[in-house]
Design an enzyme around this catalytic site. Structure first.
Site, PDB file in Angstrom:
ATOM      1  N   GLY A   1      26.548 -18.172  56.718  1.00 29.76           N
ATOM      2  CA  GLY A   1      27.663 -17.250  56.483  1.00 29.76           C
ATOM      3  C   GLY A   1      28.542 -17.680  55.320  1.00 29.76           C
ATOM      4  N   CYS A   2      28.775 -18.977  55.204  1.00 26.51           N
ATOM      5  CA  CYS A   2      29.638 -19.481  54.133  1.00 26.51           C
ATOM      6  C   CYS A   2      28.969 -19.351  52.774  1.00 26.51           C
ATOM      7  CB  CYS A   2      30.051 -20.923  54.422  1.00 26.51           C
ATOM      8  SG  CYS A   2      31.005 -21.047  55.963  1.00 26.51           S
ATOM      9  N   THR A   3      27.658 -19.460  52.739  1.00 21.35           N
ATOM     10  CA  THR A   3      26.920 -19.257  51.499  1.00 21.35           C
ATOM     11  C   THR A   3      26.985 -17.794  51.088  1.00 21.35           C
ATOM     12  OG1 THR A   3      25.493 -21.162  51.855  1.00 21.35           O
ATOM     13  CG2 THR A   3      24.617 -19.396  50.453  1.00 21.35           C
TER      14      THR A   3
END
Length: 181
Positions: free
Chosen positions: A71-73
């Site tokens: 998700g952070c990517t």
């Protein structure tokens, strides 16, 4: 079967981070807590100072749980793609996580594509000041995005563990703010 055993801890971790959590973010109109911390832009470490960035215009401050997670990517890629539009609105983008600066140095190049800075909040003081602590994993940040006015006030807040709408929502808030100026 061995592959599933190896994936189980990752799936549990990702599930914990994706779990719905309480929303306790700062209110619109509240003063944005000032901070200074190590950050990286394009693999170059520097000291990010919120009060200095606000002298240049509004700041989009977003908190993310952990560098190099799925998700952070996705979120970093989305912010990187929108960086030129943020700049055209006079805004600075800064991402914050509890990752160490060495990890964020790599993340700033690969996932942020050297477009915007990411800052280290190893002791969690910044995420605590912004009510961005993940309620299920207090050593991680909740996925929260803020737009902060040059006067240091919260213009907009968005909390959602899904990374997909943070850019569009903060962009809309910036456009609305700019139209009123």
């Amino acid at each position: 079967m061995n592959r599933m055993k190896r994936l189980a801890p990752c799936l549990m971790f990702c599930g914990l981070l994706a779990a719905t959590s309480a929303q306790a973010a700062l209110n619109v109109g509240a003063p944005a807590p000032d901070f200074s911390t190590q950050a990286s832009l394009g693999g170059n470490v520097f000291t990010f100072k919120l009060n200095e960035a606000l002298k240049q215009g509004p700041v989009v401050l977003y908190f993310f749980p952990a560098a190099f997670t799925q998700g952070c990517t996705i979120e970093a890629h989305n912010f990187a793609e929108a960086t030129d539009e943020y700049k055209s609105l006079g805004a600075t983008v800064i991402g914050v996580s509890t990752d160490n600066i060495d990890t964020l140095n790599k993340f700033s190049v690969s996932e942020c594509r050297s477009k915007f800075a990411v800052a280290a909040d190893g002791d969690g003081k910044i995420m605590k000041a912004y009510d961005a602590v993940h309620d299920k994993r207090p050593d991680y940040a909740q996925r929260v995005s803020y737009v902060i006015s040059p006067q240091g006030k919260i213009l907009y807040e968005f909390t959602d563990m899904n990374p997909e709408s943070h850019v569009s929502n903060t962009m809309r808030a910036l456009r609305d703010w700019k139209a009123k100026q």
